[in-house]
Design an enzyme around this catalytic site. Structure first.
Site, PDB file in Angstrom:
ATOM      1  N   HIS A 105       0.807  -1.223   0.000  1.00  0.00           N
ATOM      2  CA  HIS A 105       0.000   0.000   0.000  1.00  0.00           C
ATOM      3  C   HIS A 105       0.844   1.279   0.000  1.00  0.00           C
ATOM      4  O   HIS A 105       0.603   2.200   0.795  1.00  0.00           O
ATOM      5  CB  HIS A 105      -0.949   0.025   1.199  1.00  0.00           C
ATOM      6  CG  HIS A 105      -2.072  -0.986   1.124  1.00  0.00           C
ATOM      7  ND1 HIS A 105      -2.683  -1.363  -0.042  1.00  0.00           N
ATOM      8  CD2 HIS A 105      -2.710  -1.688   2.120  1.00  0.00           C
ATOM      9  CE1 HIS A 105      -3.640  -2.244   0.215  1.00  0.00           C
ATOM     10  NE2 HIS A 105      -3.668  -2.465   1.498  1.00  0.00           N
ATOM     11  N   HIS A 180      -9.952   2.094   0.919  1.00  0.00           N
ATOM     12  CA  HIS A 180      -9.872   0.956   1.833  1.00  0.00           C
ATOM     13  C   HIS A 180     -10.914   1.017   2.958  1.00  0.00           C
ATOM     14  O   HIS A 180     -10.587   0.828   4.132  1.00  0.00           O
ATOM     15  CB  HIS A 180      -8.445   0.898   2.396  1.00  0.00           C
ATOM     16  CG  HIS A 180      -7.991  -0.455   2.827  1.00  0.00           C
ATOM     17  ND1 HIS A 180      -8.459  -1.067   3.966  1.00  0.00           N
ATOM     18  CD2 HIS A 180      -7.124  -1.319   2.265  1.00  0.00           C
ATOM     19  CE1 HIS A 180      -7.866  -2.243   4.087  1.00  0.00           C
ATOM     20  NE2 HIS A 180      -7.048  -2.420   3.067  1.00  0.00           N
ATOM     21  N   GLU A 308     -11.774  -3.582  -2.551  1.00  0.00           N
ATOM     22  CA  GLU A 308     -10.797  -2.619  -3.060  1.00  0.00           C
ATOM     23  C   GLU A 308     -10.698  -2.752  -4.583  1.00  0.00           C
ATOM     24  O   GLU A 308      -9.988  -3.613  -5.088  1.00  0.00           O
ATOM     25  CB  GLU A 308      -9.441  -2.875  -2.412  1.00  0.00           C
ATOM     26  CG  GLU A 308      -9.482  -2.922  -0.888  1.00  0.00           C
ATOM     27  CD  GLU A 308      -8.269  -3.637  -0.282  1.00  0.00           C
ATOM     28  OE1 GLU A 308      -7.148  -3.432  -0.746  1.00  0.00           O
ATOM     29  OE2 GLU A 308      -8.466  -4.417   0.660  1.00  0.00           O
TER      30      GLU A 308
HETATM   31  C1  GLA Z   1      -5.116  -4.984   2.336  1.00  0.00           C
HETATM   32  C2  GLA Z   1      -4.333  -6.228   2.257  1.00  0.00           C
HETATM   33  C3  GLA Z   1      -4.468  -6.984   3.539  1.00  0.00           C
HETATM   34  C4  GLA Z   1      -4.089  -6.118   4.707  1.00  0.00           C
HETATM   35  C5  GLA Z   1      -4.915  -4.879   4.701  1.00  0.00           C
HETATM   36  C6  GLA Z   1      -4.506  -3.922   5.779  1.00  0.00           C
HETATM   37  O1  GLA Z   1      -6.443  -5.181   2.192  1.00  0.00           O
HETATM   38  O2  GLA Z   1      -4.707  -7.026   1.167  1.00  0.00           O
HETATM   39  O3  GLA Z   1      -3.650  -8.113   3.494  1.00  0.00           O
HETATM   40  O4  GLA Z   1      -2.749  -5.776   4.620  1.00  0.00           O
HETATM   41  O5  GLA Z   1      -4.782  -4.231   3.481  1.00  0.00           O
HETATM   42  O6  GLA Z   1      -4.557  -4.474   7.034  1.00  0.00           O
END
Ligand code: GLA
Length: 344
Positions: A105, A180, A308
Protein backbone atom coordinates in the site's frame (compact mmCIF):
# COMPACT_ATOMS: atom_id res chain seq x y z
CA UNK A 1 -27.84 18.79 -0.72
CA UNK A 2 -25.25 20.15 1.66
CA UNK A 3 -21.57 20.09 2.63
CA UNK A 4 -20.28 20.70 6.13
CA UNK A 5 -16.61 21.34 6.79
CA UNK A 6 -15.00 21.16 10.24
CA UNK A 7 -11.52 21.06 11.70
CA UNK A 8 -10.66 17.46 12.67
CA UNK A 9 -7.15 17.76 14.09
CA UNK A 10 -3.60 18.90 13.67
CA UNK A 11 -0.87 17.00 11.81
CA UNK A 12 2.54 18.54 12.57
CA UNK A 13 1.13 22.04 12.33
CA UNK A 14 -1.12 21.34 9.33
CA UNK A 15 -4.86 21.43 9.85
CA UNK A 16 -6.74 18.24 9.04
CA UNK A 17 -10.30 18.94 7.95
CA UNK A 18 -13.40 16.78 7.94
CA UNK A 19 -16.12 17.10 5.28
CA UNK A 20 -19.64 15.74 5.43
CA UNK A 21 -21.59 15.44 2.19
CA UNK A 22 -25.32 15.17 2.77
CA UNK A 23 -28.22 14.44 0.43
CA UNK A 24 -31.92 15.32 0.75
CA UNK A 25 -32.75 11.84 2.11
CA UNK A 26 -30.43 12.16 5.11
CA UNK A 27 -27.66 10.02 3.65
CA UNK A 28 -24.21 11.27 4.66
CA UNK A 29 -20.62 10.55 3.68
CA UNK A 30 -17.87 11.95 5.91
CA UNK A 31 -14.16 11.93 5.20
CA UNK A 32 -11.01 13.67 6.39
CA UNK A 33 -8.09 15.18 4.52
CA UNK A 34 -5.69 12.85 6.37
CA UNK A 35 -5.32 9.91 3.98
CA UNK A 36 -8.56 11.01 2.29
CA UNK A 37 -10.08 8.57 4.77
CA UNK A 38 -13.83 7.93 4.70
CA UNK A 39 -14.81 8.10 8.36
CA UNK A 40 -18.56 7.53 8.18
CA UNK A 41 -21.32 6.61 5.71
CA UNK A 42 -24.86 6.94 7.03
CA UNK A 43 -27.19 4.82 4.91
CA UNK A 44 -30.86 3.91 5.51
CA UNK A 45 -32.05 0.39 6.29
CA UNK A 46 -35.40 -0.88 4.98
CA UNK A 47 -37.23 1.07 7.70
CA UNK A 48 -35.44 4.30 6.86
CA UNK A 49 -33.14 4.05 9.87
CA UNK A 50 -29.81 5.75 9.15
CA UNK A 51 -26.74 3.97 10.52
CA UNK A 52 -23.02 4.05 9.89
CA UNK A 53 -21.96 1.29 7.48
CA UNK A 54 -18.17 1.74 7.59
CA UNK A 55 -15.69 1.27 10.44
CA UNK A 56 -14.16 4.55 11.54
CA UNK A 57 -12.60 6.42 14.44
CA UNK A 58 -13.44 9.58 16.37
CA UNK A 59 -10.01 11.18 16.50
CA UNK A 60 -7.06 11.94 14.24
CA UNK A 61 -4.74 10.19 16.70
CA UNK A 62 -6.68 6.97 16.15
CA UNK A 63 -6.25 7.29 12.37
CA UNK A 64 -2.54 7.98 12.79
CA UNK A 65 -2.06 5.21 15.33
CA UNK A 66 -3.82 2.38 13.50
CA UNK A 67 -2.14 0.64 10.63
CA UNK A 68 -5.04 -1.02 8.90
CA UNK A 69 -5.81 1.70 6.35
CA UNK A 70 -9.29 2.45 7.77
CA UNK A 71 -11.27 4.17 5.01
CA UNK A 72 -8.09 5.54 3.43
CA UNK A 73 -6.77 5.97 -0.08
CA UNK A 74 -4.09 3.34 -0.74
CA UNK A 75 -1.33 4.37 -3.15
CA UNK A 76 0.88 5.21 -5.06
CA UNK A 77 0.36 1.50 -5.72
CA UNK A 78 -2.25 -0.39 -3.70
CA UNK A 79 -1.55 -3.94 -2.55
CA UNK A 80 1.76 -5.77 -2.29
CA UNK A 81 4.79 -5.54 -4.55
CA UNK A 82 7.01 -8.62 -4.24
CA UNK A 83 10.53 -7.99 -2.90
CA UNK A 84 9.64 -4.27 -2.91
CA UNK A 85 11.08 -4.10 -6.38
CA UNK A 86 10.29 -4.04 -10.08
CA UNK A 87 12.25 -3.39 -13.23
CA UNK A 88 11.57 -1.12 -16.12
CA UNK A 89 13.65 -0.90 -19.32
CA UNK A 90 16.48 -2.81 -17.63
CA UNK A 91 16.53 -0.55 -14.57
CA UNK A 92 15.65 -1.95 -11.13
CA UNK A 93 13.45 0.28 -8.98
CA UNK A 94 13.68 -0.31 -5.23
CA UNK A 95 10.70 0.62 -3.10
CA UNK A 96 10.36 0.80 0.67
CA UNK A 97 10.02 -2.56 2.39
CA UNK A 98 7.20 -2.14 4.88
CA UNK A 99 5.81 -5.66 5.23
CA UNK A 100 8.70 -8.07 5.67
CA UNK A 101 10.69 -7.82 2.46
CA UNK A 102 7.67 -6.69 0.46
CA UNK A 103 6.08 -3.31 -0.21
CA UNK A 104 2.45 -2.79 0.85
CA UNK A 105 0.00 0.00 0.00
CA UNK A 106 2.60 2.57 -1.07
CA UNK A 107 5.13 2.09 1.74
CA UNK A 108 5.63 3.60 5.19
CA UNK A 109 4.15 6.97 4.27
CA UNK A 110 1.68 5.95 1.61
CA UNK A 111 -1.20 8.12 0.39
CA UNK A 112 -3.16 6.87 3.43
CA UNK A 113 -1.05 8.86 5.89
CA UNK A 114 -0.47 12.19 4.19
CA UNK A 115 -2.66 15.26 4.46
CA UNK A 116 -4.60 15.90 1.24
CA UNK A 117 -5.64 19.41 0.21
CA UNK A 118 -8.96 20.83 -0.82
CA UNK A 119 -9.00 21.69 -4.55
CA UNK A 120 -12.67 22.25 -5.30
CA UNK A 121 -16.06 22.15 -3.61
CA UNK A 122 -19.26 21.84 -5.63
CA UNK A 123 -22.87 22.02 -4.52
CA UNK A 124 -25.43 21.25 -7.23
CA UNK A 125 -29.14 20.47 -6.96
CA UNK A 126 -28.64 16.70 -7.28
CA UNK A 127 -25.06 16.15 -6.09
CA UNK A 128 -22.33 17.52 -3.84
CA UNK A 129 -18.63 16.94 -4.24
CA UNK A 130 -15.20 17.75 -2.86
CA UNK A 131 -12.01 17.25 -4.83
CA UNK A 132 -8.82 16.61 -2.87
CA UNK A 133 -5.26 16.67 -4.17
CA UNK A 134 -1.87 15.45 -3.09
CA UNK A 135 1.53 16.12 -4.62
CA UNK A 136 3.59 12.94 -4.44
CA UNK A 137 7.26 13.77 -4.91
CA UNK A 138 9.90 12.12 -7.08
CA UNK A 139 11.56 9.34 -5.07
CA UNK A 140 8.82 9.14 -2.44
CA UNK A 141 8.92 5.60 -1.01
CA UNK A 142 11.19 4.76 -3.97
CA UNK A 143 8.75 5.65 -6.76
CA UNK A 144 10.05 7.64 -9.71
CA UNK A 145 8.53 10.95 -10.74
CA UNK A 146 6.41 13.72 -9.29
CA UNK A 147 2.69 13.01 -9.44
CA UNK A 148 -0.13 15.40 -8.74
CA UNK A 149 -2.97 13.15 -7.65
CA UNK A 150 -6.64 14.08 -7.39
CA UNK A 151 -9.43 12.25 -5.59
CA UNK A 152 -12.96 13.58 -6.04
CA UNK A 153 -15.71 12.41 -3.68
CA UNK A 154 -19.31 12.94 -4.84
CA UNK A 155 -22.61 12.08 -3.15
CA UNK A 156 -25.72 12.04 -5.32
CA UNK A 157 -29.30 12.51 -4.26
CA UNK A 158 -30.02 8.95 -5.48
CA UNK A 159 -27.68 7.42 -2.88
CA UNK A 160 -24.54 7.04 -4.98
CA UNK A 161 -21.10 7.72 -3.53
CA UNK A 162 -18.61 8.17 -6.36
CA UNK A 163 -14.82 8.23 -6.05
CA UNK A 164 -12.85 9.46 -9.07
CA UNK A 165 -9.06 9.46 -9.14
CA UNK A 166 -6.81 11.14 -11.66
CA UNK A 167 -3.07 11.73 -11.78
CA UNK A 168 -0.36 12.79 -14.21
CA UNK A 169 3.26 11.77 -13.48
CA UNK A 170 6.33 13.52 -14.92
CA UNK A 171 8.24 10.21 -15.19
CA UNK A 172 7.05 6.70 -16.02
CA UNK A 173 5.66 5.19 -12.82
CA UNK A 174 3.13 2.60 -11.72
CA UNK A 175 -0.07 4.09 -10.26
CA UNK A 176 -2.88 2.01 -8.78
CA UNK A 177 -5.23 3.70 -6.31
CA UNK A 178 -8.00 2.27 -4.22
CA UNK A 179 -10.20 3.12 -1.27
CA UNK A 180 -9.87 0.96 1.83
CA UNK A 181 -13.23 1.28 3.63
CA UNK A 182 -14.29 -1.56 5.87
CA UNK A 183 -18.00 -1.98 5.17
CA UNK A 184 -20.46 -3.48 7.61
CA UNK A 185 -23.95 -3.01 6.21
CA UNK A 186 -25.61 -4.21 9.41
CA UNK A 187 -24.90 -0.76 10.85
CA UNK A 188 -23.65 -2.57 13.94
CA UNK A 189 -19.88 -2.85 13.96
CA UNK A 190 -20.07 -5.49 16.68
CA UNK A 191 -21.73 -7.91 14.29
CA UNK A 192 -19.37 -9.89 11.98
CA UNK A 193 -19.77 -9.54 8.21
CA UNK A 194 -19.89 -13.31 7.62
CA UNK A 195 -23.69 -13.06 7.12
CA UNK A 196 -23.32 -10.52 4.28
CA UNK A 197 -24.29 -11.73 0.82
CA UNK A 198 -21.84 -10.99 -1.97
CA UNK A 199 -21.98 -11.20 -5.72
CA UNK A 200 -18.94 -10.52 -7.91
CA UNK A 201 -19.37 -10.49 -11.67
CA UNK A 202 -16.06 -12.00 -12.67
CA UNK A 203 -14.85 -15.43 -13.69
CA UNK A 204 -11.44 -15.70 -12.07
CA UNK A 205 -9.36 -14.93 -9.00
CA UNK A 206 -5.65 -14.65 -8.30
CA UNK A 207 -4.39 -17.38 -5.94
CA UNK A 208 -1.84 -16.12 -3.38
CA UNK A 209 1.58 -17.34 -2.31
CA UNK A 210 2.59 -17.65 1.36
CA UNK A 211 3.26 -13.90 1.55
CA UNK A 212 -0.21 -12.86 0.35
CA UNK A 213 1.16 -11.90 -3.07
CA UNK A 214 -0.48 -13.10 -6.28
CA UNK A 215 1.27 -16.36 -7.20
CA UNK A 216 0.88 -15.51 -10.90
CA UNK A 217 -1.99 -17.76 -11.91
CA UNK A 218 -5.37 -16.39 -13.02
CA UNK A 219 -7.62 -19.25 -11.95
CA UNK A 220 -11.30 -19.78 -12.82
CA UNK A 221 -13.57 -19.40 -9.77
CA UNK A 222 -15.83 -22.23 -10.83
CA UNK A 223 -16.17 -24.85 -8.09
CA UNK A 224 -13.94 -22.89 -5.65
CA UNK A 225 -14.66 -20.84 -2.48
CA UNK A 226 -14.13 -17.82 -4.78
CA UNK A 227 -17.21 -18.43 -6.88
CA UNK A 228 -19.45 -15.45 -6.07
CA UNK A 229 -20.92 -15.26 -9.57
CA UNK A 230 -24.25 -16.04 -7.92
CA UNK A 231 -24.99 -14.27 -4.63
CA UNK A 232 -23.96 -16.18 -1.53
CA UNK A 233 -22.90 -15.33 2.01
CA UNK A 234 -19.26 -14.86 2.92
CA UNK A 235 -19.57 -17.74 5.40
CA UNK A 236 -21.00 -20.04 2.75
CA UNK A 237 -18.24 -19.01 0.31
CA UNK A 238 -15.46 -19.69 2.82
CA UNK A 239 -16.78 -23.17 3.55
CA UNK A 240 -14.05 -25.26 5.16
CA UNK A 241 -11.40 -24.58 2.54
CA UNK A 242 -7.78 -24.22 3.66
CA UNK A 243 -7.33 -21.36 1.21
CA UNK A 244 -9.93 -19.22 3.00
CA UNK A 245 -9.29 -20.46 6.54
CA UNK A 246 -8.56 -16.91 7.79
CA UNK A 247 -11.15 -15.31 5.51
CA UNK A 248 -10.57 -13.64 2.14
CA UNK A 249 -7.67 -11.40 1.14
CA UNK A 250 -7.77 -12.12 -2.58
CA UNK A 251 -7.98 -10.30 -5.89
CA UNK A 252 -10.89 -11.22 -8.15
CA UNK A 253 -10.96 -10.31 -11.83
CA UNK A 254 -14.01 -8.36 -12.99
CA UNK A 255 -15.82 -8.71 -16.31
CA UNK A 256 -16.05 -5.52 -18.34
CA UNK A 257 -18.74 -3.45 -16.58
CA UNK A 258 -18.96 -6.27 -14.02
CA UNK A 259 -20.71 -5.21 -10.82
CA UNK A 260 -20.16 -6.17 -7.22
CA UNK A 261 -23.24 -6.37 -5.02
CA UNK A 262 -23.02 -6.59 -1.24
CA UNK A 263 -26.23 -7.00 0.74
CA UNK A 264 -27.37 -7.65 4.26
CA UNK A 265 -30.64 -9.44 4.67
CA UNK A 266 -31.59 -8.37 8.20
CA UNK A 267 -31.26 -4.62 7.57
CA UNK A 268 -32.23 -4.77 3.88
CA UNK A 269 -29.19 -2.64 2.97
CA UNK A 270 -27.58 -3.16 -0.41
CA UNK A 271 -24.48 -1.64 -1.94
CA UNK A 272 -23.81 -2.00 -5.65
CA UNK A 273 -20.30 -1.19 -6.81
CA UNK A 274 -19.66 -0.10 -10.37
CA UNK A 275 -16.11 0.49 -11.51
CA UNK A 276 -13.89 0.87 -14.55
CA UNK A 277 -11.15 -1.11 -12.79
CA UNK A 278 -10.23 -4.68 -13.84
CA UNK A 279 -10.16 -6.27 -10.37
CA UNK A 280 -11.36 -6.08 -6.80
CA UNK A 281 -9.57 -7.29 -3.67
CA UNK A 282 -11.98 -8.81 -1.18
CA UNK A 283 -10.43 -8.49 2.26
CA UNK A 284 -12.55 -9.67 5.19
CA UNK A 285 -10.73 -7.81 7.97
CA UNK A 286 -8.69 -10.88 8.92
CA UNK A 287 -6.05 -8.82 10.75
CA UNK A 288 -8.36 -6.53 12.77
CA UNK A 289 -7.74 -6.96 16.46
CA UNK A 290 -9.70 -4.75 18.84
CA UNK A 291 -9.30 -1.17 17.63
CA UNK A 292 -11.66 1.18 19.50
CA UNK A 293 -14.11 2.50 16.89
CA UNK A 294 -16.42 5.49 16.69
CA UNK A 295 -19.89 4.66 18.01
CA UNK A 296 -18.40 2.86 21.03
CA UNK A 297 -17.68 -0.42 19.24
CA UNK A 298 -14.49 -2.39 19.05
CA UNK A 299 -13.16 -3.75 15.78
CA UNK A 300 -12.04 -7.33 15.46
CA UNK A 301 -11.60 -10.09 12.96
CA UNK A 302 -14.34 -10.09 10.30
CA UNK A 303 -16.09 -6.98 11.69
CA UNK A 304 -15.78 -5.22 8.35
CA UNK A 305 -14.97 -6.11 4.76
CA UNK A 306 -13.09 -4.18 2.11
CA UNK A 307 -13.88 -4.29 -1.59
CA UNK A 308 -10.80 -2.62 -3.06
CA UNK A 309 -11.41 -1.94 -6.76
CA UNK A 310 -8.09 -1.52 -8.53
CA UNK A 311 -5.61 -2.82 -11.11
CA UNK A 312 -4.21 -6.29 -10.39
CA UNK A 313 -1.87 -6.29 -7.37
CA UNK A 314 1.83 -6.78 -8.13
CA UNK A 315 1.12 -6.22 -11.83
CA UNK A 316 4.60 -4.64 -12.08
CA UNK A 317 6.09 -8.11 -11.59
CA UNK A 318 3.64 -10.11 -13.74
CA UNK A 319 3.83 -9.15 -17.41
CA UNK A 320 0.65 -11.15 -18.19
CA UNK A 321 -1.42 -8.98 -15.78
CA UNK A 322 -2.90 -5.75 -17.22
CA UNK A 323 -0.26 -3.06 -16.78
CA UNK A 324 -0.52 -0.34 -14.11
CA UNK A 325 2.34 1.68 -15.61
CA UNK A 326 1.57 5.28 -16.51
CA UNK A 327 3.88 7.08 -18.91
CA UNK A 328 5.31 10.52 -18.20
CA UNK A 329 2.74 13.16 -19.16
CA UNK A 330 -0.10 10.65 -19.56
CA UNK A 331 -3.17 10.69 -17.37
CA UNK A 332 -4.18 7.90 -14.98
CA UNK A 333 -7.92 7.74 -14.29
CA UNK A 334 -10.05 5.40 -12.21
CA UNK A 335 -13.56 5.64 -10.91
CA UNK A 336 -15.77 3.60 -8.61
CA UNK A 337 -19.38 4.20 -7.47
CA UNK A 338 -20.88 2.72 -4.35
CA UNK A 339 -24.63 2.88 -4.79
CA UNK A 340 -26.70 2.38 -1.65
CA UNK A 341 -30.26 1.07 -1.80
CA UNK A 342 -32.62 -1.13 0.19
CA UNK A 343 -34.22 -4.46 -0.53
CA UNK A 344 -37.78 -4.02 0.80
C1 GLA B 1 -5.12 -4.98 2.34
C2 GLA B 1 -4.33 -6.23 2.26
C3 GLA B 1 -4.47 -6.98 3.54
C4 GLA B 1 -4.09 -6.12 4.71
C5 GLA B 1 -4.92 -4.88 4.70
C6 GLA B 1 -4.51 -3.92 5.78
O1 GLA B 1 -6.44 -5.18 2.19
O2 GLA B 1 -4.71 -7.03 1.17
O3 GLA B 1 -3.65 -8.11 3.49
O4 GLA B 1 -2.75 -5.78 4.62
O5 GLA B 1 -4.78 -4.23 3.48
O6 GLA B 1 -4.56 -4.47 7.03
Amino acid sequence: MDIRKEAFGDLNGQQVDSYTLKNDHGMEVSFITYGGAVTKILAPDRNGRLENVVLGFDTLDDYIGHTHYFGAIAGRVAGRIGNAQYSLNGETIDLTENEGRNHLHGGNEGFNCVNWHEEEVNIASDSVSVKLSYHSRDGEEGYPGNVKVYAAYTLTNEGGFLIEYSAVPDRDTPINLTSHSYFNLSGDASSPILDHTLQIEGDAYLPLNGENLPAGEIRPVEGTPFDFRQPRTILDGMGDSKETKEGYDHPFTLKKDGKIVLSHERSGRMMTIETDQPSVVLYTGNFLTGERLSGGNTAGRHKGLCLETQGYPDAVNHPHFPSVMVKAGEEYRASTSYIFSVDK
